[in-house]
Enzyme design. Structure first.
Site, PDB file in Angstrom:
ATOM      1  CD  GLU A 122      -1.187  -1.961   2.103  1.00  0.00           C
ATOM      2  OE1 GLU A 122      -0.450  -2.553   1.619  1.00  0.00           O
ATOM      3  OE2 GLU A 122      -2.223  -2.952   2.875  1.00  0.00           O
TER       4      GLU A 122
ATOM      5  CB  ALA B 296      19.589 -45.459  -4.332  1.00  0.00           C
ATOM      6  CB  ALA B 297      21.690 -48.308  -9.171  1.00  0.00           C
TER       7      ALA B 297
ATOM      8  CB  SER C 226      20.957 -41.886  -6.179  1.00  0.00           C
ATOM      9  OG  SER C 226      21.812 -41.255  -5.448  1.00  0.00           O
TER      10      SER C 226
ATOM     11  N   PRO D 279      13.785 -41.051   2.406  1.00  0.00           N
ATOM     12  CG  PRO D 279      14.270 -43.209   1.807  1.00  0.00           C
ATOM     13  CD  PRO D 279      15.000 -41.572   1.730  1.00  0.00           C
TER      14      PRO D 279
ATOM     15  CB  ALA E 155       9.700 -38.568   2.691  1.00  0.00           C
TER      16      ALA E 155
HETATM   17  N1  LIG Z   1      15.406 -39.671  -4.517  1.00  0.00           N
HETATM   18  C1  LIG Z   1      15.225 -38.510  -3.850  1.00  0.00           C
HETATM   19  O1  LIG Z   1      14.728 -38.014  -3.660  1.00  0.00           O
HETATM   20  C2  LIG Z   1      16.759 -38.821  -2.040  1.00  0.00           C
HETATM   21  C3  LIG Z   1      16.312 -37.508  -1.307  1.00  0.00           C
HETATM   22  C4  LIG Z   1      17.063 -37.392  -0.464  1.00  0.00           C
HETATM   23  C5  LIG Z   1      17.629 -38.851  -0.287  1.00  0.00           C
HETATM   24  N2  LIG Z   1      17.347 -39.766  -0.494  1.00  0.00           N
HETATM   25  C6  LIG Z   1      18.358 -41.061  -0.729  1.00  0.00           C
HETATM   26  O2  LIG Z   1      18.165 -41.259   0.905  1.00  0.00           O
HETATM   27  C7  LIG Z   1      19.440 -42.212   1.631  1.00  0.00           C
HETATM   28  C8  LIG Z   1      19.232 -42.154   2.498  1.00  0.00           C
HETATM   29  O3  LIG Z   1      17.889 -42.227   3.589  1.00  0.00           O
HETATM   30  P1  LIG Z   1      16.922 -41.940   4.804  1.00  0.00           P
HETATM   31  O4  LIG Z   1      16.464 -42.696   4.911  1.00  0.00           O
HETATM   32  O5  LIG Z   1      18.748 -42.122   5.790  1.00  0.00           O
HETATM   33  O6  LIG Z   1      17.984 -40.719   5.476  1.00  0.00           O
HETATM   34  P2  LIG Z   1      16.839 -39.576   5.465  1.00  0.00           P
HETATM   35  O7  LIG Z   1      14.889 -39.872   5.956  1.00  0.00           O
HETATM   36  O8  LIG Z   1      17.240 -38.247   4.998  1.00  0.00           O
HETATM   37  O9  LIG Z   1      17.512 -39.917   7.065  1.00  0.00           O
HETATM   38  C9  LIG Z   1      16.583 -40.711   8.572  1.00  0.00           C
HETATM   39  C10 LIG Z   1      17.601 -40.499   9.404  1.00  0.00           C
HETATM   40  O10 LIG Z   1      16.833 -39.332  10.114  1.00  0.00           O
HETATM   41  C11 LIG Z   1      16.231 -39.083  11.407  1.00  0.00           C
HETATM   42  N3  LIG Z   1      15.710 -38.604  11.988  1.00  0.00           N
HETATM   43  C12 LIG Z   1      15.245 -37.732  13.274  1.00  0.00           C
HETATM   44  N4  LIG Z   1      14.733 -37.927  13.706  1.00  0.00           N
HETATM   45  C13 LIG Z   1      13.490 -38.499  12.031  1.00  0.00           C
HETATM   46  C14 LIG Z   1      12.295 -38.750  12.635  1.00  0.00           C
HETATM   47  N5  LIG Z   1      11.096 -38.222  13.551  1.00  0.00           N
HETATM   48  N6  LIG Z   1      11.716 -40.164  11.413  1.00  0.00           N
HETATM   49  C15 LIG Z   1      12.088 -40.297  10.886  1.00  0.00           C
HETATM   50  N7  LIG Z   1      13.791 -40.920  10.439  1.00  0.00           N
HETATM   51  C16 LIG Z   1      14.183 -39.006  11.719  1.00  0.00           C
HETATM   52  C17 LIG Z   1      16.679 -40.289  11.515  1.00  0.00           C
HETATM   53  O11 LIG Z   1      17.932 -40.717  12.400  1.00  0.00           O
HETATM   54  P3  LIG Z   1      18.574 -40.436  13.930  1.00  0.00           P
HETATM   55  O12 LIG Z   1      17.510 -41.313  14.539  1.00  0.00           O
HETATM   56  O13 LIG Z   1      20.323 -41.266  14.212  1.00  0.00           O
HETATM   57  O14 LIG Z   1      18.357 -39.217  14.048  1.00  0.00           O
HETATM   58  C18 LIG Z   1      17.369 -41.020  10.502  1.00  0.00           C
HETATM   59  O15 LIG Z   1      17.812 -42.625  10.254  1.00  0.00           O
HETATM   60  C19 LIG Z   1      20.179 -41.895   0.292  1.00  0.00           C
HETATM   61  O16 LIG Z   1      20.784 -42.787   0.011  1.00  0.00           O
HETATM   62  C20 LIG Z   1      20.041 -40.520  -0.305  1.00  0.00           C
HETATM   63  O17 LIG Z   1      20.165 -40.542  -1.912  1.00  0.00           O
HETATM   64  C21 LIG Z   1      17.014 -39.720  -1.836  1.00  0.00           C
END
Ligand SMILES: NC(=O)c1ccc[n+]([C@@H]2O[C@H](COP(=O)([O-])OP(=O)(O)OC[C@H]3O[C@@H](n4cnc5c(N)ncnc54)[C@H](OP(=O)(O)O)[C@@H]3O)[C@@H](O)[C@H]2O)c1
Length: 353
Positions: free
Chosen positions: A56, A165-166, A171, A285, A288
């Site tokens: 504004e 990822a593979a 990835s 994953p 998420a």
């Molecule tokens: N394609 C895509 O879009 C994409 C994107 C990102 C990653 N990635 C791939 O994902 C892979 C990693 O997977 P990821 O599942 O280990 O990664 P992530 O989801 O990024 O991390 C998981 C970690 O987050 C922590 N965390 C803290 N609070 C949490 C909660 N409330 N709920 C769940 N987790 C919590 C946990 O570790 P703590 O318990 O120690 O805290 C858990 O092990 C990699 O290979 C990467 O390349 C792919």
């Protein structure tokens, strides 16, 4: 003045407001068009950045004395409080505006009350013109202010068969350079980027907004948030490189949920207190899945590459779904081809009960 010119002015004000997306936060995007008593446009403005002049005020400065007796067409109710700038309600009264047409009321208790102040000064105030359109243009801010935690967009990249990822863990890169550049543009519209410590340990991402060709950093960088219950993020991780603000959110700081991990609703409440209105959840994953099963995702943006892997980790891990009746249903709102890939935008449907 006919209602057509007011409607056209609101259409223009909504387009102006959108220019502040990504820079106005933690403030809303707002656009304003001033019409003189004959319905001629005499001033326009939008809110470009927090601390800068409101829409504004920009429009009033342009219009000068031609605003007297005119109509202000604004996408959001004019503010009524003195923050870093003075109240817009007062500025409109002082400028001699006779009528204010607003699309959406201000839900922020700190700034609301502009309409009442204007009416008390004898200004006609009307609400609701192109309200749905204005609401959609400001959805992240309005949603986050109404409920007190940020609007969360979950972004992922996957092959057509849903792999992230593979089998050997490689990835980089599933999607094209065009799609990755689009992700950087998306990061540029939010206040925080969130990743789990699993992604940091696996990929060591920077999570900054930058030009992919020459690495130049954007001026405005979102806060990088690593959700890391036990503080396992390495000292040398790229997210700690100082290129942008970083918060390693541990369970000790945020609080732990029933599983001992970072309490996600508390994490979002704390981010809101830190001024985060829109956040991009970038992975991976497990995190998420935790966000989705807790109903904390407002929008999904999937980049799907025309490739198949057949095996390897999926883009989404356990999201609390064990039977098809409990699947998280989405409504697709946009499908755009980005280079060879598809970008699919969808909204989770509200669940019953
Ligand atoms: N394609 C895509 O879009 C994409 C994107 C990102 C990653 N990635 C791939 O994902 C892979 C990693 O997977 P990821 O599942 O280990 O990664 P992530 O989801 O990024 O991390 C998981 C970690 O987050 C922590 N965390 C803290 N609070 C949490 C909660 N409330 N709920 C769940 N987790 C919590 C946990 O570790 P703590 O318990 O120690 O805290 C858990 O092990 C990699 O290979 C990467 O390349 C792919």
């Amino acid at each position: 003045m006919d209602s057509g010119s007011v409607d056209e002015a609101m259409r223009r004000a909504i387009a102006l407001a959108a220019r502040g997306l990504g820079t106005a936060s933690p403030n809303p995007v707002v656009g304003c068009v001033l019409l003189d008593p004959d319905g001629e446009v005499v001033g326009e403005g939008f809110h470009a950045y927090a601390g800068g002049p409101h829409a504004e005020i920009v429009a009033l400065a342009q219009a000068g004395r031609r605003a007297r007796g005119g109509t202000a067409v604004v996408t959001l109710e004019p503010c009524d409080h003195t923050g870093r700038t003075g109240p817009c309600s007062r500025a409109l009264i002082v400028a001699g505006i006779a009528r204010v047409v607003v699309a959406v009321p201000d839900p922020d208790p700190v700034a609301a009350g502009g309409a009442a102040t204007l009416r008390a000064a004898g200004v006609r105030v009307e609400f609701g013109v192109r309200a749905a359109e204005a609401e959609a243009g400001n959805v992240t801010w309005l949603t986050s202010v109404r409920r007190g935690w940020p609007y969360v967009v979950w972004k992922f990249a996957a092959t057509l068969d849903g792999r992230s990822a593979a089998v050997d863990g490689t990835s980089m890169w599933i999607t094209s350079e065009e799609a990755r550049a689009d992700v950087h543009a998306l990061r540029g519209t939010v206040d925080a980027v969130i990743a789990g410590v699993g992604t940091v340990l696996a990929d060591d991402p920077r999570l900054t907004v930058r030009n992919l060709r020459d690495g130049t950093l954007a001026i405005r960088q979102p806060l990088r948030v690593v959700v890391d219950s036990l503080g396992r993020t390495p000292a040398g991780a790229r997210v700690r490189d100082g290129a942008a603000g970083t918060w390693i959110a541990t369970a000790a700081q945020v609080g732990a949920g029933p599983d001992g991990r970072v309490d996600l609703p508390e994490l979002l409440a704390e981010l809101h207190r830190r001024g985060v209105r829109a956040a991009l959840l970038e992975g991976g994953p497990s995190l998420a899945g935790a966000f989705l099963s807790a109903g904390l995702v407002d929008r999904v943006v999937g980049y799907v590459a025309p490739r198949l892997l057949g095996a390897g980790p999926t883009a989404l891990a356990d999201a609390g779904v064990t039977t098809i009746a409990d699947a998280i249903d989405l409504e697709i709102t946009d499908v755009t081809q980005i280079g060879p890939d598809l970008r699919i935008t969808a909204l989770p449907r509200k669940r019953e009960g």
